[in-house]
Design a protein around this motif. Structure first.
Motif, PDB file in Angstrom:
ATOM      1  N   UNK A  97     -23.088   9.562   5.138  1.00 35.30           N
ATOM      2  CA  UNK A  97     -22.798   9.231   3.752  1.00 35.30           C
ATOM      3  C   UNK A  97     -21.694  10.145   3.237  1.00 35.30           C
ATOM      4  N   UNK A  98     -21.096   9.730   2.097  1.00 35.88           N
ATOM      5  CA  UNK A  98     -20.054  10.529   1.466  1.00 35.88           C
ATOM      6  C   UNK A  98     -20.288  10.520  -0.044  1.00 35.88           C
ATOM      7  N   UNK A  99     -19.602  11.408  -0.715  1.00 33.43           N
ATOM      8  CA  UNK A  99     -19.710  11.451  -2.172  1.00 33.43           C
ATOM      9  C   UNK A  99     -18.796  10.392  -2.784  1.00 33.43           C
ATOM     10  N   UNK A 100     -19.095  10.044  -4.019  1.00 33.89           N
ATOM     11  CA  UNK A 100     -18.264   9.085  -4.734  1.00 33.89           C
ATOM     12  C   UNK A 100     -18.892   7.714  -4.805  1.00 33.89           C
ATOM     13  N   UNK A 101     -18.148   6.791  -5.393  1.00 35.12           N
ATOM     14  CA  UNK A 101     -18.629   5.417  -5.536  1.00 35.12           C
ATOM     15  C   UNK A 101     -18.591   4.710  -4.193  1.00 35.12           C
ATOM     16  N   UNK A 102     -19.465   3.716  -4.034  1.00 31.78           N
ATOM     17  CA  UNK A 102     -19.486   2.991  -2.755  1.00 31.78           C
ATOM     18  C   UNK A 102     -19.847   1.533  -2.975  1.00 31.78           C
ATOM     19  N   UNK A 103     -19.347   0.704  -2.119  1.00 30.58           N
ATOM     20  CA  UNK A 103     -19.710  -0.712  -2.058  1.00 30.58           C
ATOM     21  C   UNK A 103     -19.668  -1.133  -0.608  1.00 30.58           C
ATOM     22  N   UNK A 104     -20.279  -2.259  -0.312  1.00 26.68           N
ATOM     23  CA  UNK A 104     -20.201  -2.807   1.039  1.00 26.68           C
ATOM     24  C   UNK A 104     -18.932  -3.631   1.168  1.00 26.68           C
ATOM     25  N   UNK A 105     -18.107  -3.307   2.142  1.00 26.95           N
ATOM     26  CA  UNK A 105     -16.844  -3.999   2.356  1.00 26.95           C
ATOM     27  C   UNK A 105     -16.802  -4.492   3.789  1.00 26.95           C
ATOM     28  N   UNK A 106     -16.821  -5.834   3.938  1.00 26.68           N
ATOM     29  CA  UNK A 106     -16.827  -6.460   5.258  1.00 26.68           C
ATOM     30  C   UNK A 106     -17.944  -5.912   6.136  1.00 26.68           C
ATOM     31  N   UNK A 107     -19.124  -5.751   5.504  1.00 27.89           N
ATOM     32  CA  UNK A 107     -20.326  -5.343   6.229  1.00 27.89           C
ATOM     33  C   UNK A 107     -20.467  -3.853   6.435  1.00 27.89           C
ATOM     34  N   UNK A 108     -19.515  -3.047   5.972  1.00 24.83           N
ATOM     35  CA  UNK A 108     -19.551  -1.595   6.181  1.00 24.83           C
ATOM     36  C   UNK A 108     -19.593  -0.897   4.820  1.00 24.83           C
ATOM     37  N   UNK A 109     -20.505   0.087   4.674  1.00 25.43           N
ATOM     38  CA  UNK A 109     -20.547   0.870   3.445  1.00 25.43           C
ATOM     39  C   UNK A 109     -19.237   1.623   3.289  1.00 25.43           C
ATOM     40  N   UNK A 110     -18.589   1.436   2.138  1.00 24.05           N
ATOM     41  CA  UNK A 110     -17.260   1.991   1.923  1.00 24.05           C
ATOM     42  C   UNK A 110     -17.254   2.838   0.656  1.00 24.05           C
ATOM     43  N   UNK A 111     -16.866   4.099   0.805  1.00 20.38           N
ATOM     44  CA  UNK A 111     -16.731   5.019  -0.324  1.00 20.38           C
ATOM     45  C   UNK A 111     -15.252   5.050  -0.724  1.00 20.38           C
ATOM     46  N   UNK A 112     -14.969   5.037  -2.032  1.00 22.49           N
ATOM     47  CA  UNK A 112     -13.591   4.865  -2.449  1.00 22.49           C
ATOM     48  C   UNK A 112     -13.248   5.698  -3.681  1.00 22.49           C
ATOM     49  N   UNK A 113     -11.961   6.008  -3.775  1.00 21.89           N
ATOM     50  CA  UNK A 113     -11.387   6.661  -4.944  1.00 21.89           C
ATOM     51  C   UNK A 113     -10.072   5.951  -5.230  1.00 21.89           C
ATOM     52  N   UNK A 114      -9.986   5.366  -6.429  1.00 17.57           N
ATOM     53  CA  UNK A 114      -8.793   4.597  -6.773  1.00 17.57           C
ATOM     54  C   UNK A 114      -8.024   5.197  -7.948  1.00 17.57           C
ATOM     55  N   UNK A 115      -8.515   6.288  -8.496  1.00 15.21           N
ATOM     56  CA  UNK A 115      -7.898   6.824  -9.706  1.00 15.21           C
ATOM     57  C   UNK A 115      -7.200   8.159  -9.475  1.00 15.21           C
ATOM     58  N   UNK A 116      -7.049   8.551  -8.242  1.00 13.51           N
ATOM     59  CA  UNK A 116      -6.430   9.840  -7.984  1.00 13.51           C
ATOM     60  C   UNK A 116      -4.940   9.810  -8.334  1.00 13.51           C
ATOM     61  N   UNK A 117      -4.450  10.916  -8.859  1.00 15.57           N
ATOM     62  CA  UNK A 117      -3.025  11.045  -9.179  1.00 15.57           C
ATOM     63  C   UNK A 117      -2.318  11.988  -8.224  1.00 15.57           C
ATOM     64  N   UNK A 118      -3.071  12.552  -7.295  1.00 16.21           N
ATOM     65  CA  UNK A 118      -2.473  13.492  -6.348  1.00 16.21           C
ATOM     66  C   UNK A 118      -2.086  12.761  -5.073  1.00 16.21           C
ATOM     67  N   UNK A 119      -1.298  13.422  -4.270  1.00 11.33           N
ATOM     68  CA  UNK A 119      -0.838  12.824  -3.016  1.00 11.33           C
ATOM     69  C   UNK A 119      -1.907  12.880  -1.942  1.00 11.33           C
TER      70      UNK A 119
END
Length: 321
Positions: free
Chosen positions: A194-216
């Motif tokens: 597991x990982x920290x942050x928001x997660x959803x199932x994407x193509x059958x795999x649990x996916x943790x994501x960050x879409x609001x980062x402003x850093x590189x």
């Protein structure tokens, strides 16, 4: 002339009476081994049948005939022991007579089959983490049974570790043969990455994501949620060409391993627990991060990634720059 007519009437009356009685009376045949739907099923080398019969009507004699049997015929209701010398289906008929006329008859069958001992081959040792294996028996058409068995497959992960006995049974006519094989299922650890942050199932795999980062670059923290301890070491592959190893993987977010991704995108992260018995097991998740453009942002020629659709059906657009 009167006497002849009277005699004819008497003869017709007796004949009619016999036919009426015979149409109601029943012949019953019993056998050892017992009949199943008027058939005796034998499995060679067992080739003998004992026949008995009863009749509920009037009779004065009983005759038996046996196709392919020894003896070929008998008189009397029984019991009669008959032997058969080959394989196949044979008829056995009993007839009841009264005053020389057949008043009732019954035909039964004797079905003799032969079946060799079945066989199947499987590995004697499997890991609990191994995929389900196909089971193939000889001769075909039989049934597999045992722990972890479903149809013609054995799934080592569907049962607890230890010794498992698998049985293959084949039936043909009166023949039923079985054979068994033992499989020892070795224990395998059970990581649950597991990982920290928001997660959803994407193509059958649990996916943790960050879409609001402003850093590189951005970091994800990884930990194991299964509390599995049956392993000697671990390897985690972060999906970006980097990996790390160790002896104990953290089991809570407070001691999670942090990894930084310098290029936005989707990454497949694999955690593998290594068991001294050779039975490893892996857990896989995705992590994704991208830069969300402002309204009116002109997308350069780089690749475009989409964040995971949220519960409301909307899609956030992120640009992997």
């Amino acid at each position: 002339m009167f006497l002849v007519t009277k005699f004819r009437l008497f003869f017709v009356s007796v004949f009619t009476l016999i036919m009426a009685v015979s149409s109601i009376a029943q012949v019953t045949v019993t056998t050892t081994p017992a009949l199943t739907n008027d058939t005796v099923f034998l499995c060679s080398p067992a080739t003998s049948v004992t026949f008995n019969s009863t009749f509920t009507g009037a009779s004065d004699s009983v005759y038996w005939n046996y196709t392919g049997g020894t003896p070929a015929s008998n008189t009397g209701a029984g019991p009669h022991v008959v032997s058969y010398g080959g394989l196949g289906t044979f008829g056995a008929r009993v007839r009841y007579y009264l005053n020389g006329a057949s008043v009732s008859t019954k035909l039964v069958q004797v079905d003799i089959q032969q079946l060799s001992t079945p066989a199947f081959n499987v590995s004697d040792t499997l890991c609990e983490s191994d995929p389900a294996i196909n089971l193939t028996g000889f001769p075909s058409g039989g049934t597999f049974s045992g722990p972890g068995v479903s149809g013609n497959k054995f799934d080592p992960d569907a049962t607890n570790p230890g010794l498992k006995t698998i049985t293959y049974t084949v039936s043909k006519g009166g023949c039923t043969r079985s054979t068994t094989q033992n499989i020892y299922v070795l224990d395998a650890p059970e990581p649950n990455l597991r990982s920290t942050g928001s997660s959803r199932t994407w193509q059958g795999v649990t996916t943790f994501y960050k879409c609001d980062t402003t850093s590189a670059a951005t970091s994800f923290n990884f930990f194991n949620q299964s509390f599995s301890s049956g392993y000697s070491s671990y390897t985690i592959n972060y999906g970006d060409g980097q990996s790390s190893t160790g002896s104990v993987f953290p089991n809570n977010v407070g001691t999670a391993i942090s990894h930084s991704y310098t290029t936005p995108g989707l990454y497949t992260v694999t955690l593998t627990f290594h068991n001294p018995n050779g039975c490893d097991r892996s857990s896989i998740i995705n992590v994704f991060f991208g830069r969300q453009p402002a309204i009116g942002f002109n997308i350069p020629g780089g690749a475009i990634n989409q964040c995971i659709p949220d519960q409301n059906g909307f899609i956030e657009i992120c640009v992997a720059i």
